[in-house]
Design a protein around this motif. Structure first.
Motif, PDB file in Angstrom:
ATOM      1  N   GLN A  15      -8.581  30.904  54.857  1.00 44.33           N
ATOM      2  CA  GLN A  15      -9.842  31.560  55.224  1.00 44.33           C
ATOM      3  C   GLN A  15      -9.769  33.062  54.969  1.00 44.33           C
ATOM      4  OE1 GLN A  15     -12.126  28.657  55.634  1.00 44.33           O
ATOM      5  NE2 GLN A  15     -13.005  30.365  56.701  1.00 44.33           N
ATOM      6  N   ASP A  16      -8.681  33.687  55.386  1.00 45.08           N
ATOM      7  CA  ASP A  16      -8.511  35.131  55.169  1.00 45.08           C
ATOM      8  C   ASP A  16      -8.470  35.447  53.674  1.00 45.08           C
ATOM      9  OD1 ASP A  16      -8.456  35.484  57.914  1.00 45.08           O
ATOM     10  OD2 ASP A  16      -6.279  35.726  58.021  1.00 45.08           O
ATOM     11  N   TYR A  17      -7.799  34.596  52.911  1.00 42.74           N
ATOM     12  CA  TYR A  17      -7.669  34.759  51.458  1.00 42.74           C
ATOM     13  C   TYR A  17      -9.042  34.757  50.788  1.00 42.74           C
ATOM     14  CZ  TYR A  17      -6.390  33.227  46.691  1.00 42.74           C
ATOM     15  OH  TYR A  17      -6.261  33.096  45.329  1.00 42.74           O
ATOM     16  N   VAL A  18      -9.872  33.761  51.083  1.00 42.04           N
ATOM     17  CA  VAL A  18     -11.178  33.683  50.405  1.00 42.04           C
ATOM     18  C   VAL A  18     -12.143  34.752  50.908  1.00 42.04           C
ATOM     19  CG1 VAL A  18     -10.928  31.246  49.804  1.00 42.04           C
ATOM     20  CG2 VAL A  18     -12.187  31.853  51.871  1.00 42.04           C
ATOM     21  N   ILE A  21     -11.513  37.898  48.922  1.00 44.04           N
ATOM     22  CA  ILE A  21     -12.087  37.810  47.578  1.00 44.04           C
ATOM     23  C   ILE A  21     -13.607  37.914  47.646  1.00 44.04           C
ATOM     24  CG2 ILE A  21     -12.406  36.317  45.567  1.00 44.04           C
ATOM     25  CD1 ILE A  21      -9.558  35.187  46.197  1.00 44.04           C
ATOM     26  N   ASP A  22     -14.228  37.139  48.519  1.00 44.39           N
ATOM     27  CA  ASP A  22     -15.689  37.127  48.606  1.00 44.39           C
ATOM     28  C   ASP A  22     -16.263  38.476  49.045  1.00 44.39           C
ATOM     29  OD1 ASP A  22     -15.558  34.472  47.849  1.00 44.39           O
ATOM     30  OD2 ASP A  22     -16.106  33.668  49.809  1.00 44.39           O
ATOM     31  N   ASP A  23     -15.516  39.218  49.845  1.00 46.04           N
ATOM     32  CA  ASP A  23     -15.967  40.536  50.296  1.00 46.04           C
ATOM     33  C   ASP A  23     -15.542  41.661  49.350  1.00 46.04           C
ATOM     34  OD1 ASP A  23     -17.127  39.326  52.472  1.00 46.04           O
ATOM     35  OD2 ASP A  23     -15.672  40.056  53.935  1.00 46.04           O
ATOM     36  N   ASP A  24     -15.006  41.299  48.182  1.00 43.76           N
ATOM     37  CA  ASP A  24     -14.575  42.249  47.161  1.00 43.76           C
ATOM     38  C   ASP A  24     -13.523  43.226  47.688  1.00 43.76           C
ATOM     39  OD1 ASP A  24     -14.569  43.226  44.516  1.00 43.76           O
ATOM     40  OD2 ASP A  24     -15.980  44.818  45.035  1.00 43.76           O
ATOM     41  N   LYS A  25     -12.651  42.731  48.537  1.00 44.01           N
ATOM     42  CA  LYS A  25     -11.513  43.514  49.023  1.00 44.01           C
ATOM     43  C   LYS A  25     -10.271  43.059  48.249  1.00 44.01           C
ATOM     44  CE  LYS A  25     -13.616  44.252  53.494  1.00 44.01           C
ATOM     45  NZ  LYS A  25     -13.606  43.976  54.923  1.00 44.01           N
ATOM     46  N   LEU A  26     -10.374  43.156  46.932  1.00 41.71           N
ATOM     47  CA  LEU A  26      -9.356  42.588  46.051  1.00 41.71           C
ATOM     48  C   LEU A  26      -8.008  43.283  46.156  1.00 41.71           C
ATOM     49  CD1 LEU A  26     -11.523  41.844  42.906  1.00 41.71           C
ATOM     50  CD2 LEU A  26     -10.950  40.334  44.829  1.00 41.71           C
ATOM     51  N   HIS A  80     -20.545  40.862  39.509  1.00 40.11           N
ATOM     52  CA  HIS A  80     -20.830  39.578  40.150  1.00 40.11           C
ATOM     53  C   HIS A  80     -20.174  39.537  41.529  1.00 40.11           C
ATOM     54  CE1 HIS A  80     -16.897  39.055  38.205  1.00 40.11           C
ATOM     55  NE2 HIS A  80     -16.636  38.250  39.219  1.00 40.11           N
ATOM     56  N   ALA A  81     -20.555  38.528  42.282  1.00 42.98           N
ATOM     57  CA  ALA A  81     -19.943  38.271  43.588  1.00 42.98           C
ATOM     58  C   ALA A  81     -19.592  36.796  43.656  1.00 42.98           C
ATOM     59  CB  ALA A  81     -20.908  38.638  44.715  1.00 42.98           C
ATOM     60  N   TYR A  82     -18.519  36.499  44.357  1.00 40.64           N
ATOM     61  CA  TYR A  82     -18.098  35.116  44.583  1.00 40.64           C
ATOM     62  C   TYR A  82     -18.443  34.693  46.005  1.00 40.64           C
ATOM     63  CZ  TYR A  82     -14.852  34.527  40.557  1.00 40.64           C
ATOM     64  OH  TYR A  82     -14.265  34.377  39.330  1.00 40.64           O
ATOM     65  N   ARG A  83     -18.633  33.407  46.170  1.00 42.88           N
ATOM     66  CA  ARG A  83     -18.717  32.797  47.498  1.00 42.88           C
ATOM     67  C   ARG A  83     -17.953  31.489  47.436  1.00 42.88           C
ATOM     68  NH1 ARG A  83     -18.973  35.418  51.254  1.00 42.88           N
ATOM     69  NH2 ARG A  83     -20.881  36.419  50.623  1.00 42.88           N
ATOM     70  N   HIS A  84     -16.874  31.411  48.207  1.00 48.63           N
ATOM     71  CA  HIS A  84     -16.043  30.201  48.260  1.00 48.63           C
ATOM     72  C   HIS A  84     -16.542  29.243  49.339  1.00 48.63           C
ATOM     73  CE1 HIS A  84     -13.125  32.750  46.162  1.00 48.63           C
ATOM     74  NE2 HIS A  84     -12.387  31.681  45.954  1.00 48.63           N
ATOM     75  N   LEU A  85     -16.527  27.989  49.026  1.00 47.26           N
ATOM     76  CA  LEU A  85     -16.660  26.924  50.013  1.00 47.26           C
ATOM     77  C   LEU A  85     -15.358  26.137  49.934  1.00 47.26           C
ATOM     78  CD1 LEU A  85     -20.264  25.608  49.306  1.00 47.26           C
ATOM     79  CD2 LEU A  85     -19.552  27.275  51.015  1.00 47.26           C
ATOM     80  N   ILE A  86     -14.673  25.997  51.058  1.00 42.82           N
ATOM     81  CA  ILE A  86     -13.392  25.303  51.033  1.00 42.82           C
ATOM     82  C   ILE A  86     -13.419  24.125  51.988  1.00 42.82           C
ATOM     83  CG2 ILE A  86     -11.985  27.219  50.225  1.00 42.82           C
ATOM     84  CD1 ILE A  86     -11.264  27.826  53.100  1.00 42.82           C
ATOM     85  N   LEU A 157     -12.830  35.037  33.312  1.00 41.14           N
ATOM     86  CA  LEU A 157     -12.237  34.799  34.633  1.00 41.14           C
ATOM     87  C   LEU A 157     -11.447  36.045  35.012  1.00 41.14           C
ATOM     88  CD1 LEU A 157     -11.646  32.933  37.025  1.00 41.14           C
ATOM     89  CD2 LEU A 157      -9.779  31.950  35.688  1.00 41.14           C
ATOM     90  N   VAL A 158     -12.116  36.983  35.678  1.00 45.71           N
ATOM     91  CA  VAL A 158     -11.473  38.251  36.029  1.00 45.71           C
ATOM     92  C   VAL A 158     -11.133  38.327  37.509  1.00 45.71           C
ATOM     93  CG1 VAL A 158     -12.442  39.563  34.127  1.00 45.71           C
ATOM     94  CG2 VAL A 158     -13.689  39.441  36.274  1.00 45.71           C
ATOM     95  N   THR A 159     -11.976  37.768  38.340  1.00 50.36           N
ATOM     96  CA  THR A 159     -11.755  37.799  39.786  1.00 50.36           C
ATOM     97  C   THR A 159     -10.902  36.596  40.167  1.00 50.36           C
ATOM     98  OG1 THR A 159     -13.934  38.823  40.040  1.00 50.36           O
ATOM     99  CG2 THR A 159     -12.919  37.911  42.021  1.00 50.36           C
ATOM    100  N   PRO A 160      -9.912  36.780  41.040  1.00 53.61           N
ATOM    101  CA  PRO A 160      -9.083  35.638  41.439  1.00 53.61           C
ATOM    102  C   PRO A 160      -9.936  34.520  42.058  1.00 53.61           C
ATOM    103  CG  PRO A 160      -8.186  37.697  42.292  1.00 53.61           C
ATOM    104  CD  PRO A 160      -9.523  38.016  41.716  1.00 53.61           C
ATOM    105  N   LEU A 161      -9.462  33.315  41.883  1.00 53.64           N
ATOM    106  CA  LEU A 161     -10.140  32.169  42.504  1.00 53.64           C
ATOM    107  C   LEU A 161      -9.545  31.880  43.864  1.00 53.64           C
ATOM    108  CD1 LEU A 161     -10.542  29.754  39.487  1.00 53.64           C
ATOM    109  CD2 LEU A 161     -12.337  30.966  40.689  1.00 53.64           C
TER     110      LEU A 161
END
Length: 161
Positions: A15-18, A21-26, A80-86, A157-161
């Motif tokens: 949860q912390d990992y995604v 990424i989703d909050d662009d705190k890469l 772009h922005a990501y949104r993970h569903l896990i 594919l630039v942003t980590p998955l």
């Protein structure tokens, strides 16, 4: 460590990992891994055939730091922005200080460029196959293999998955 404790540790780390990424705190992303780690993105097709070729392969935390530096300063890509569903974390095995897990994921990508602003697409679907170590009460990834079902990636594919 009980199955319940292992699942709780793994789920919280994921949860912390995604969220990072989703909050662009890469810049936080490499901190989820131990120094001697492996992060790879591999297609399900290659994995099923035992082929070693990965789409992305970083074999230490320094490579993860470099990847984020390139993301911020060198790569040219549409914003772009990501949104993970896990999905729920499944425990594969529990060792003395290591947990092996699997969890399904879907990543939606939303365009932030002025022309396509707000358009969202399903970007990647697959599974996280993780090896987590706990040292001094802190859980980190020793190995994170992202198995992508969507082997044709529509954009860089630039942003980590």
């Amino acid at each position: 460590m009980t199955n319940h404790e292992a699942r709780s540790i793994a789920q919280e780390l994921l949860q912390d990992y995604v969220v990072a990424i989703d909050d662009d705190k890469l810049e936080q992303w490499p901190g989820f891994f131990i120094q001697d780690c492996l992060y790879q993105v591999v297609s399900r097709e290659n994995l099923d055939q035992g082929l070693p070729l990965a789409i992305i392969s970083c074999d230490c935390a320094g490579a993860l730091v470099d990847r984020i530096a390139a993301h911020r300063k060198a790569n040219l890509f549409a914003p772009h922005a990501y949104r993970h569903l896990i999905g729920p974390v499944r425990i594969v095995s529990i060792g003395e200080d290591e947990i092996t897990t699997r969890a399904n994921y879907a990543v939606y990508r939303t365009s932030l460029d002025p022309i396509n602003y707000g358009i969202t697409e399903l970007f990647s679907v697959g599974e996280y196959r993780d090896r987590i170590v706990t040292r001094e009460g802190v859980a980190r990834y020793k190995e994170k293999t992202v198995v992508v079902d969507t082997c044709k990636i529509q954009t860089l594919l630039v942003t980590p998955l």
